[in-house]
Design an enzyme around this catalytic site. Structure first.
Site, PDB file in Angstrom:
ATOM      1  N   ASP A  18       0.805  -1.212   0.000  1.00 40.52           N
ATOM      2  CA  ASP A  18       0.000   0.000   0.000  1.00 40.52           C
ATOM      3  C   ASP A  18       0.844   1.272   0.000  1.00 40.52           C
ATOM      4  O   ASP A  18       2.065   1.230   0.149  1.00 40.52           O
ATOM      5  CB  ASP A  18      -0.957   0.009   1.201  1.00 40.52           C
ATOM      6  CG  ASP A  18      -0.292  -0.547   2.471  1.00 40.52           C
ATOM      7  OD1 ASP A  18       0.907  -0.288   2.678  1.00 40.52           O
ATOM      8  OD2 ASP A  18      -0.977  -1.234   3.242  1.00 40.52           O
ATOM      9  N   ASN A  76      -7.849  -3.949  14.256  1.00 33.23           N
ATOM     10  CA  ASN A  76      -9.236  -4.172  13.821  1.00 33.23           C
ATOM     11  C   ASN A  76      -9.324  -5.277  12.769  1.00 33.23           C
ATOM     12  O   ASN A  76     -10.364  -5.471  12.149  1.00 33.23           O
ATOM     13  CB  ASN A  76      -9.849  -2.869  13.295  1.00 33.23           C
ATOM     14  CG  ASN A  76      -9.149  -2.339  12.043  1.00 33.23           C
ATOM     15  OD1 ASN A  76      -8.190  -2.934  11.554  1.00 33.23           O
ATOM     16  ND2 ASN A  76      -9.621  -1.217  11.531  1.00 33.23           N
ATOM     17  N   GLU A  82      -9.750  -2.351   5.329  1.00 36.15           N
ATOM     18  CA  GLU A  82     -10.433  -2.164   6.593  1.00 36.15           C
ATOM     19  C   GLU A  82     -11.643  -3.098   6.720  1.00 36.15           C
ATOM     20  O   GLU A  82     -12.079  -3.700   5.727  1.00 36.15           O
ATOM     21  CB  GLU A  82     -10.893  -0.704   6.708  1.00 36.15           C
ATOM     22  CG  GLU A  82      -9.787   0.327   6.631  1.00 36.15           C
ATOM     23  CD  GLU A  82      -8.934   0.403   7.902  1.00 36.15           C
ATOM     24  OE1 GLU A  82      -9.034  -0.491   8.767  1.00 36.15           O
ATOM     25  OE2 GLU A  82      -8.149   1.363   8.027  1.00 36.15           O
ATOM     26  N   HIS A 119      -7.409  -5.484   9.993  1.00 36.28           N
ATOM     27  CA  HIS A 119      -7.077  -5.132   8.609  1.00 36.28           C
ATOM     28  C   HIS A 119      -5.749  -5.768   8.187  1.00 36.28           C
ATOM     29  O   HIS A 119      -4.855  -5.982   8.997  1.00 36.28           O
ATOM     30  CB  HIS A 119      -7.074  -3.616   8.387  1.00 36.28           C
ATOM     31  CG  HIS A 119      -5.909  -2.868   8.963  1.00 36.28           C
ATOM     32  ND1 HIS A 119      -6.042  -1.906   9.922  1.00 36.28           N
ATOM     33  CD2 HIS A 119      -4.577  -2.918   8.684  1.00 36.28           C
ATOM     34  CE1 HIS A 119      -4.859  -1.402  10.220  1.00 36.28           C
ATOM     35  NE2 HIS A 119      -3.951  -2.007   9.481  1.00 36.28           N
TER      36      HIS A 119
END
Length: 242
Positions: free
Chosen positions: A67, A136, A143, A138
């Site tokens: 990313d 979380n 996400e 990811h």
């Protein structure tokens, strides 16, 4: 999934280095999927040391990062281009044209996503994809709620993700709100996935990954369905496993 339990961050980094070294000395033209953040820094230090000792060469290697932040140029110290240059690329014999990251500064972001996906496909399958685990769930910047069939795309960063990354910036206001990330389907097409997890703060997330159901609300759970997924986790990260 294979879970390799190690004592601490140092041992996690060393074990990951062993796996990467084995691949690089087995495959003639290896394709590595790389990650950023604090978790893989120890691995990159060990890869540099291994290269300096003559045990590996990056001369025939291609790399693809997961990313990049939207809106940051390659020269921005907070960009992942800059991170990878400082933490790995400038220290080894990787050819400049063989290191690939999404273009976060592109005017046409959708085209940048398509271009990156095309680059990955042109290299053939990624042989080994490194991943970290977000609290979380990811992976990359995918996400919760991301479609498991997603490919390289633009994401709006979750507030918890921005807060977790704020330590790298001067203020929360400077943390980008968007990123380009490899999609979950793109990640799952790697021949092998190696997930690095360190510290008690990741313990709940790792327990959810290992013991929970496969659901798009916890993106990393899809790794349960990968044919060759390896988790390397230290004692802190494993503290909540049954």
């Amino acid at each position: 999934m294979e879970l390799i339990r190690v004592k601490d961050y140092e041992e996690m980094s060393a074990k990951a280095c062993e796996l990467v070294k084995e691949l690089m000395n087995t495959v003639q033209s290896p394709v590595l999927g790389l990650a950023t953040g604090s978790t893989p820094e120890g691995l990159y230090e060990k890869l540099i040391h291994t290269y300096e000792n003559g045990a590996i060469s990056f001369s025939n290697t291609k790399t693809f990062n997961l990313d990049e932040y939207v809106g940051l140029t390659k020269e921005d110290p907070n960009s992942y281009h800059y991170y990878m240059t400082e933490k790995l690329f400038k220290h080894v014999d990787l050819k400049e044209g063989n290191a690939h990251l999404p273009d976060g500064a592109a005017e046409d972001k959708s085209q940048a996503c398509e271009d990156y996906e095309r680059l990955i496909k042109s290299a053939g399958a990624i042989d080994l994809q490194l991943l970290g685990l977000g609290m979380n769930g990811h992976i990359g910047f995918n996400e919760p709620g991301t479609d498991f069939k997603s490919r390289t795309h633009i994401v709006t960063l979750d507030e918890s993700t921005r807060q977790a990354n704020a330590r790298f910036f001067n203020s929360m206001d400077e943390v980008p709100t968007e990123a380009i990330t490899m999609g979950i389907q793109s990640i799952m097409e790697a021949r092998r996935v190696v997930l690095l997890v360190s510290g008690e703060k990741k313990a709940e997330a790792l327990a959810s990954l290992v013991n929970g159901e496969v659901t798009e609300t916890f993106p990393a759970s899809i790794l349960q369905q990968h044919s060759d997924a390896v988790i390397i986790a230290d004692e802190g990260a494993c503290s909540q496993l049954r």
